[in-house]
Scaffold this motif. Structure first.
Motif, PDB file in Angstrom:
ATOM      1  N   LYS A   1      53.385 -51.584  32.993  1.00  0.00           N
ATOM      2  CA  LYS A   1      52.583 -51.715  34.209  1.00  0.00           C
ATOM      3  C   LYS A   1      52.942 -50.681  35.260  1.00  0.00           C
ATOM      4  CE  LYS A   1      51.373 -56.600  33.838  1.00  0.00           C
ATOM      5  NZ  LYS A   1      51.327 -57.900  34.539  1.00  0.00           N
TER       6      LYS A   1
ATOM      7  N   GLY B  11      51.483 -50.111  39.414  1.00  0.00           N
ATOM      8  CA  GLY B  11      50.566 -50.649  40.412  1.00  0.00           C
ATOM      9  C   GLY B  11      50.092 -52.049  40.096  1.00  0.00           C
ATOM     10  N   GLY B  12      50.897 -52.813  39.370  1.00  0.00           N
ATOM     11  CA  GLY B  12      50.568 -54.193  39.056  1.00  0.00           C
ATOM     12  C   GLY B  12      49.594 -54.386  37.917  1.00  0.00           C
TER      13      GLY B  12
ATOM     14  N   ASP C 126      57.855 -45.043  36.922  1.00  0.00           N
ATOM     15  CA  ASP C 126      58.265 -45.489  38.255  1.00  0.00           C
ATOM     16  C   ASP C 126      57.542 -44.693  39.341  1.00  0.00           C
ATOM     17  OD1 ASP C 126      59.984 -47.371  37.214  1.00  0.00           O
ATOM     18  OD2 ASP C 126      61.781 -46.119  37.395  1.00  0.00           O
TER      19      ASP C 126
ATOM     20  N   ASP D  27      54.010 -45.894  39.553  1.00  0.00           N
ATOM     21  CA  ASP D  27      53.999 -47.222  40.157  1.00  0.00           C
ATOM     22  C   ASP D  27      54.086 -47.120  41.676  1.00  0.00           C
ATOM     23  OD1 ASP D  27      54.188 -50.193  40.034  1.00  0.00           O
ATOM     24  OD2 ASP D  27      56.194 -49.813  40.826  1.00  0.00           O
ATOM     25  N   ARG D  28      54.951 -46.239  42.158  1.00  0.00           N
ATOM     26  CA  ARG D  28      55.062 -46.064  43.607  1.00  0.00           C
ATOM     27  C   ARG D  28      53.771 -45.519  44.192  1.00  0.00           C
ATOM     28  NH1 ARG D  28      60.417 -44.525  42.195  1.00  0.00           N
ATOM     29  NH2 ARG D  28      59.862 -42.307  42.078  1.00  0.00           N
TER      30      ARG D  28
ATOM     31  N   THR E 159      51.095 -48.317  44.092  1.00  0.00           N
ATOM     32  CA  THR E 159      51.446 -49.416  45.000  1.00  0.00           C
ATOM     33  C   THR E 159      51.172 -49.025  46.442  1.00  0.00           C
ATOM     34  OG1 THR E 159      53.145 -50.220  43.462  1.00  0.00           O
ATOM     35  CG2 THR E 159      53.295 -50.943  45.756  1.00  0.00           C
ATOM     36  N   GLN E 160      51.457 -47.751  46.790  1.00  0.00           N
ATOM     37  CA  GLN E 160      51.191 -47.280  48.155  1.00  0.00           C
ATOM     38  C   GLN E 160      49.704 -47.262  48.450  1.00  0.00           C
ATOM     39  OE1 GLN E 160      53.131 -43.482  48.156  1.00  0.00           O
ATOM     40  NE2 GLN E 160      55.193 -44.351  48.277  1.00  0.00           N
ATOM     41  N   ARG E 161      48.891 -46.997  47.408  1.00  0.00           N
ATOM     42  CA  ARG E 161      47.441 -46.980  47.604  1.00  0.00           C
ATOM     43  C   ARG E 161      46.932 -48.382  47.951  1.00  0.00           C
ATOM     44  NH1 ARG E 161      44.584 -43.119  43.044  1.00  0.00           N
ATOM     45  NH2 ARG E 161      45.443 -41.132  43.779  1.00  0.00           N
TER      46      ARG E 161
END
Length: 218
Positions: free
Chosen positions: A24, A26-27, A209, A212-213, A216-218
């Protein structure tokens, strides 16, 4: 067709118990981004091949009903490389050109333009060379033709449109895609385009990673 049969060796230990396309960022699982984008682009059915931990992959995604697009499965057991996996899946893909997407990438590319009719049996998406692949793969001429013997080179994005006839003569079993691509280029039957947006090859846990960062920031 989404390619999802690899071992994910470079992603261990994350892939010891999880197939790489289900990792996964961004979830959301990497492969789910493809499923949703292909559906939204107008694709009406998907074929996914599986190998390492294939049962887990199929159990997680099912028949595609919850994504609103049918999924057919081509289970390989031992991965057959890209061309071998396509050859195995030909009965599910049919006679019309199909889109091919690597299951372990992430991109903001809009797949819809690839649905347009094209005269060539091979059409590839190329991207700028990432740090981990600085020499690239193929040259793209100003006229959109692909060459294997010219500079500068861009990197094959793991996304393309293919005529199934390209794979018809392959024997069953393991086979790589690159020789077929180079043969098409030698015959000037391969075209391409350059995507200058986001494209990530998720080949290491560190890149996962980073993605993912970003998401997630988006």
């Amino acid at each position: 067709m989404i390619l999802a049969a690899g071992y994910g060796t470079r992603m261990r230990p994350l892939t010891d118990h999880t197939p790489k396309p289900l990792l996964k960022a961004g979830g959301k699982a990497l492969i789910e981004y493809h499923i949703e984008k292909l559906r939204d682009a107008g694709i009406d059915s998907l074929v996914i091949n599986s190998g390492w931990l294939g049962d887990k992959l199929a159990d997680a995604l099912g028949d595609g009903s919850r994504y609103g697009i049918p999924i057919a499965w081509s289970h390989e057991g031992t991965p057959l490389e890209t061309a071998g996996g396509i050859k195995r899946a030909l009965p599910l893909l049919g006679d019309e050109p199909f889109l091919l997407v690597n299951g372990d990438i992430w991109t903001d590319f809009d797949f819809q333009p690839l649905l347009a009719e094209r005269p060539d049996p091979v059409h590839l998406l190329l991207v700028d060379n990432p740090e981990h692949h600085p020499t690239g793969d193929f040259h793209l001429t100003e006229g959109g033709r692909l060459r294997d013997n010219a500079e500068p080179r861009h990197t094959y994005a793991g996304i393309g449109r293919f005529d199934p006839a390209l794979f018809a003569a392959l024997p069953e079993g393991e086979a790589k895609l690159a020789p077929l691509l180079r043969a098409a280029m030698a015959e000037d039957t391969a075209s391409g385009e350059h995507h200058q947006g986001q494209w990530w090859d998720i080949g290491t846990p560190e890149r996962l990673d980073e993605l993912d960062r970003l998401l997630t920031q988006r």
